[in-house]
Write a protein that holds these residues in place. Sequence first.
Motif, PDB file in Angstrom:
ATOM      1  N   ARG A   1      37.335  35.735  50.735  1.00 20.79           N
ATOM      2  CA  ARG A   1      37.610  37.175  50.841  1.00 20.79           C
ATOM      3  C   ARG A   1      37.705  37.607  52.305  1.00 20.79           C
ATOM      4  O   ARG A   1      38.622  38.356  52.689  1.00 20.79           O
ATOM      5  CB  ARG A   1      36.510  37.981  50.136  1.00 20.79           C
ATOM      6  CG  ARG A   1      36.530  37.853  48.613  1.00 20.79           C
ATOM      7  CD  ARG A   1      35.335  38.556  47.975  1.00 20.79           C
ATOM      8  NE  ARG A   1      35.385  39.995  48.172  1.00 20.79           N
ATOM      9  CZ  ARG A   1      36.026  40.837  47.361  1.00 20.79           C
ATOM     10  NH1 ARG A   1      36.697  40.369  46.304  1.00 20.79           N
ATOM     11  NH2 ARG A   1      36.011  42.129  47.594  1.00 20.79           N
TER      12      ARG A   1
ATOM     13  N   ASP B   1      46.690  38.132  48.209  1.00 18.40           N
ATOM     14  CA  ASP B   1      45.608  38.434  47.270  1.00 18.40           C
ATOM     15  C   ASP B   1      44.370  37.669  47.688  1.00 18.40           C
ATOM     16  O   ASP B   1      44.415  36.457  47.920  1.00 18.40           O
ATOM     17  CB  ASP B   1      45.988  38.036  45.833  1.00 18.40           C
ATOM     18  CG  ASP B   1      46.902  39.055  45.177  1.00 18.40           C
ATOM     19  OD1 ASP B   1      47.066  40.154  45.741  1.00 18.40           O
ATOM     20  OD2 ASP B   1      47.461  38.737  44.116  1.00 18.40           O
TER      21      ASP B   1
ATOM     22  N   LEU C   1      43.741  41.369  37.996  1.00 14.56           N
ATOM     23  CA  LEU C   1      43.882  41.937  39.332  1.00 14.56           C
ATOM     24  C   LEU C   1      44.984  42.999  39.334  1.00 14.56           C
ATOM     25  O   LEU C   1      46.066  42.799  39.883  1.00 14.56           O
ATOM     26  CB  LEU C   1      44.218  40.810  40.322  1.00 14.56           C
ATOM     27  CG  LEU C   1      44.052  41.066  41.813  1.00 14.56           C
ATOM     28  CD1 LEU C   1      42.620  41.454  42.157  1.00 14.56           C
ATOM     29  CD2 LEU C   1      44.459  39.829  42.612  1.00 14.56           C
TER      30      LEU C   1
ATOM     31  N   ASN D   1      38.890  38.761  42.512  1.00 13.38           N
ATOM     32  CA  ASN D   1      38.528  40.125  42.890  1.00 13.38           C
ATOM     33  C   ASN D   1      37.029  40.389  42.761  1.00 13.38           C
ATOM     34  O   ASN D   1      36.602  41.409  42.212  1.00 13.38           O
ATOM     35  CB  ASN D   1      39.320  41.130  42.043  1.00 13.38           C
ATOM     36  CG  ASN D   1      39.319  42.518  42.649  1.00 13.38           C
ATOM     37  OD1 ASN D   1      39.197  42.674  43.864  1.00 13.38           O
ATOM     38  ND2 ASN D   1      39.448  43.529  41.796  1.00 13.38           N
TER      39      ASN D   1
ATOM     40  N   SER E   1      46.976  43.962  42.495  1.00  9.44           N
ATOM     41  CA  SER E   1      47.507  42.823  43.241  1.00  9.44           C
ATOM     42  C   SER E   1      48.760  43.163  44.036  1.00  9.44           C
ATOM     43  O   SER E   1      49.642  43.884  43.562  1.00  9.44           O
ATOM     44  CB  SER E   1      47.832  41.686  42.264  1.00  9.44           C
ATOM     45  OG  SER E   1      48.593  40.686  42.899  1.00  9.44           O
TER      46      SER E   1
END
Length: 349
Positions: A225, A241, A259, A213, A262
Motif C-alpha cells: 500500500r 491499484d 474494489l 483494499n 478502482s
Amino acid sequence: MKAIERIVNKAHLDRKRVVLSEAEDPRVLTAARMAVDKQLAYITLVGDEQTIAEAAERHHVSLAGIHVVSPQSSPLKEVLAERLYLLRKAKGMSYHDALEQVQNPLIFANLMVREGLGDGTVNGAVYTTSDVVRAALQIIGPAPDSELVSSFFLMMLCEPFHNLKGGLIFSDCGLVIDPNEAELASIAISASASAKALLMEEPKVAMLSFSTNGSAKHESVDKVRNAAQLVKQRCPDIAVDQDVQLDAAIVTEIAAKKLPGSQVKGKSNVLIFPNLEAGNIGYKLAERLGGAVAIGPLLQGLNQPANDLSRGCCAEDILHVIAVTAVQAQQDRNIEHTSPTSIKEGITN
C-alpha cells in the motif's frame, strides 16, 4: 495483432545494433540470421572468428550481413581494456586484469554497448543469469534517473484458449529479492515505462497482495500500500491499484465487487509482485499451467539495454529478445556516449 508482432514491427521500423556474445551456439547463430533476414536489427557476434565461422558452416547458417568481432584480435581490445580498467580500478582491478577480462565475449559485448558501438546486448543462452546481470550492472550501469535496476517478464497470452488476451508485464520476477517500499515503487514505475514501450499501451498497474483494499492487516500489505502511494505521488498520471488480489487485478466483474473505486477496473497490464518469491512462482504458473509465453527476464533501469535469456531458450525466443532489446534502444534516454575516434575506426576495420 499479437503483442510480440507489434514489437517486431516496431523494431523493423528503426533498426538498432544488437550485440550477441554466445556466437558459437547454434540457437544464437540461427536467431542472428533471422534478425538480419527480417531486418529487425544490425547484428554483431562477439567471439573467435574462425570458431564462429566453423560453427555457422556446421549448422548451415550464413553469416552474410552479420558483423563478427574477435576480442582476442580486435583493434578494440586495448581501448576497451583501458575503459574497463578506468571503470573498475576503484574496485581493485589492474590494467592487466582488464586486458584479460576484455577477452571474455560477454564483457566485450557489454563494453561495446557502453562505448556506443552497439545499442543493446543479449546474452544468457550459455552464460548464467548472475553472469549476465553482473556484467550489465558493472559495465553499462544504471540510467541517470534510475533508482534501481530490476527485471520483468513480457508474458504473451495470445492463444485461442486464453480468456485474457494480449501482453502483460510481470515484475520483478528475476532480480530484486525482497524490495522495500521505495524499491517496490521504483519497480512499478520502471515496469510502467516498459509497458508503454513494449505493449504500446497506457500502463494499468496492479500492486499485488493477498489483500484487496485493506481487507487484510499485515506488514507485507502495508509495504504494498505504501509503495502504491509513492507511485501515485511520483507519477500521478499512472493508473495504479494498491494492495489488490490477482483476481481483482485482471477480472472486471471481481474488481467491481472488491474494489469499486478502482482506477484499473480489473484491466491490469502491469502486475507488480511484492517480492521475488511471489513473482517467480507467478510467472512460472502462468507459463506452465496457463500456457503463456514468457519472454525474459528482461532488465529495466539500465543506461542502455542488456537482456538475459533462459539457458533453455530456442532460436525464436532469442529473436524475440533481440526485438525487445531493439525497441528498448529506440527510447530516448538522452545518453551521451564517449566514443573516441580510435573506437569508431576500430569497429569498421
